[in-house]
Motif scaffolding. Sequence first.
Motif, mmCIF file in Angstrom:
data_model
loop_
_atom_site.group_PDB
_atom_site.id
_atom_site.type_symbol
_atom_site.label_atom_id
_atom_site.label_comp_id
_atom_site.label_asym_id
_atom_site.label_seq_id
_atom_site.Cartn_x
_atom_site.Cartn_y
_atom_site.Cartn_z
ATOM 1 N N ARG A 3 1.978 92.612 6.240
ATOM 2 C CA ARG A 3 2.400 92.259 7.590
ATOM 3 C C ARG A 3 3.867 91.863 7.576
ATOM 4 N NH1 ARG A 3 -2.108 88.744 7.072
ATOM 5 N NH2 ARG A 3 -1.608 87.051 5.681
ATOM 6 N N GLY A 4 4.457 91.935 8.754
ATOM 7 C CA GLY A 4 5.845 91.547 8.893
ATOM 8 C C GLY A 4 6.780 92.736 9.008
ATOM 9 N N ILE A 5 7.985 92.429 9.452
ATOM 10 C CA ILE A 5 9.043 93.426 9.611
ATOM 11 C C ILE A 5 10.093 93.154 8.545
ATOM 12 C CG2 ILE A 5 10.868 94.276 11.130
ATOM 13 C CD1 ILE A 5 9.099 93.457 13.492
ATOM 14 N N ASN A 6 10.426 94.193 7.799
ATOM 15 C CA ASN A 6 11.359 94.060 6.688
ATOM 16 C C ASN A 6 12.476 95.080 6.820
ATOM 17 O OD1 ASN A 6 9.528 92.327 4.716
ATOM 18 N ND2 ASN A 6 8.258 93.916 5.610
ATOM 19 N N PRO A 7 13.694 94.650 7.137
ATOM 20 C CA PRO A 7 14.817 95.587 7.137
ATOM 21 C C PRO A 7 15.179 95.913 5.684
ATOM 22 C CG PRO A 7 15.548 93.402 7.791
ATOM 23 C CD PRO A 7 14.078 93.326 7.580
ATOM 24 N N CYS A 103 13.644 110.831 10.158
ATOM 25 C CA CYS A 103 15.060 110.572 10.443
ATOM 26 C C CYS A 103 15.572 109.337 9.695
ATOM 27 C CB CYS A 103 15.299 110.413 11.947
ATOM 28 S SG CYS A 103 14.685 111.779 12.939
ATOM 29 N N LEU A 104 15.136 109.184 8.445
ATOM 30 C CA LEU A 104 15.531 108.015 7.661
ATOM 31 C C LEU A 104 16.892 108.244 7.028
ATOM 32 C CD1 LEU A 104 12.161 107.232 5.826
ATOM 33 C CD2 LEU A 104 12.978 106.354 8.022
ATOM 34 N N GLU A 105 17.765 107.300 7.262
ATOM 35 C CA GLU A 105 19.083 107.343 6.650
ATOM 36 C C GLU A 105 19.282 106.049 5.880
ATOM 37 O OE1 GLU A 105 21.869 108.496 9.681
ATOM 38 O OE2 GLU A 105 20.912 110.441 9.946
ATOM 39 N N LYS A 106 20.362 105.371 6.065
ATOM 40 C CA LYS A 106 20.669 104.167 5.277
ATOM 41 C C LYS A 106 19.778 102.984 5.665
ATOM 42 C CE LYS A 106 23.440 101.581 2.653
ATOM 43 N NZ LYS A 106 23.233 101.545 1.240
ATOM 44 N N LYS A 107 19.686 102.686 6.953
ATOM 45 C CA LYS A 107 18.957 101.498 7.408
ATOM 46 C C LYS A 107 17.567 101.884 7.894
ATOM 47 C CE LYS A 107 23.056 98.927 8.701
ATOM 48 N NZ LYS A 107 22.991 97.511 8.450
ATOM 49 N N ILE A 108 16.567 101.274 7.249
ATOM 50 C CA ILE A 108 15.185 101.544 7.621
ATOM 51 C C ILE A 108 14.456 100.228 7.862
ATOM 52 C CG2 ILE A 108 15.155 103.706 6.337
ATOM 53 C CD1 ILE A 108 13.387 102.313 4.234
ATOM 54 N N VAL A 109 13.261 100.342 8.427
ATOM 55 C CA VAL A 109 12.414 99.184 8.680
ATOM 56 C C VAL A 109 11.053 99.471 8.061
ATOM 57 C CG1 VAL A 109 11.233 97.842 10.468
ATOM 58 C CG2 VAL A 109 13.615 98.534 10.802
ATOM 59 N N GLN A 124 15.233 104.243 15.396
ATOM 60 C CA GLN A 124 13.969 104.670 16.006
ATOM 61 C C GLN A 124 13.056 103.476 16.248
ATOM 62 O OE1 GLN A 124 13.374 107.632 17.259
ATOM 63 N NE2 GLN A 124 13.025 109.138 15.664
ATOM 64 N N TRP A 125 13.004 102.560 15.278
ATOM 65 C CA TRP A 125 12.126 101.396 15.424
ATOM 66 C C TRP A 125 12.562 100.539 16.608
ATOM 67 C CZ3 TRP A 125 7.808 99.306 15.579
ATOM 68 C CH2 TRP A 125 7.667 97.929 15.748
ATOM 69 N N LEU A 126 13.850 100.278 16.738
ATOM 70 C CA LEU A 126 14.329 99.435 17.836
ATOM 71 C C LEU A 126 14.005 100.064 19.185
ATOM 72 C CD1 LEU A 126 17.738 98.239 16.347
ATOM 73 C CD2 LEU A 126 15.604 96.922 16.569
ATOM 74 N N GLN A 127 14.180 101.386 19.310
ATOM 75 C CA GLN A 127 13.842 102.072 20.558
ATOM 76 C C GLN A 127 12.337 102.010 20.828
ATOM 77 O OE1 GLN A 127 15.351 106.063 20.293
ATOM 78 N NE2 GLN A 127 17.449 105.382 19.979
ATOM 79 N N THR A 128 11.562 102.260 19.806
ATOM 80 C CA THR A 128 10.101 102.259 19.950
ATOM 81 C C THR A 128 9.593 100.865 20.282
ATOM 82 O OG1 THR A 128 9.937 104.100 18.409
ATOM 83 C CG2 THR A 128 7.932 102.821 18.774
#
Length: 151
Positions: A3-7, A103-109, A124-128
Motif C-alpha cells: 500500500r501507499g504511493i511511492n515516487p 509511457c514510463l520515462e524518468k519519473k514513475i509512481v 499519467q498518474w497525476l492526471q488519472t
Amino acid sequence: MFRGINPINLDAKGRMAMPMRYREHIATTCEGRMVATIDTDSRCLLMYTQPEWDVIQSKIEQLSSFNPVTRRIQRLLIGHATDLELDGNGRLLLPATLREYACLEKKIVLLGQGKKFEIWSEDQWLQTRDAYLDEGQDDGVIPEELQSLSL
C-alpha cells in the motif's frame, strides 16, 4: 500487503529501485521474483509477486478462449507478462516494451494495491488521480457491495 504511493526514478537502463519497506517481504515471499504485465484498461503496469501471479494466470487460463472478450484478456495479460527479479541492489529491470506501453520515462509512481502494485508514469498518474477524484463527486451512486463498508 502493498500500500501507499511511492515516487521513484527510473535509471537510464530502465531499472527501478524497490522501496526498502517492501524488499524484505518480497525477498521472503517470492525470493525477489516478480511478474509485470500491462493493465488492460489504463496505460500502467501491474506487478505481482510470482506466487500471486501464478494463481491469477491459472484463473485466466481456465477462461474460455472462444469468448472474444476473455481471449483478448488472455492475450494481453499473459502475453505481456514478464518475469522480473530483484537484483543485489533491490532494483527491478522493466523491459522496454512494458515501459513503452505505460509511457514510463524518468519519473514513475509505484502504487500499492494490496496484493499487487501499479506502476504509472508520474504525469499519467497525476492526471488519472485527479480524474478519479473529480469523478467521485458527480453522481453520488455507491455500488451495492460498498454500501455495507464502514471506513
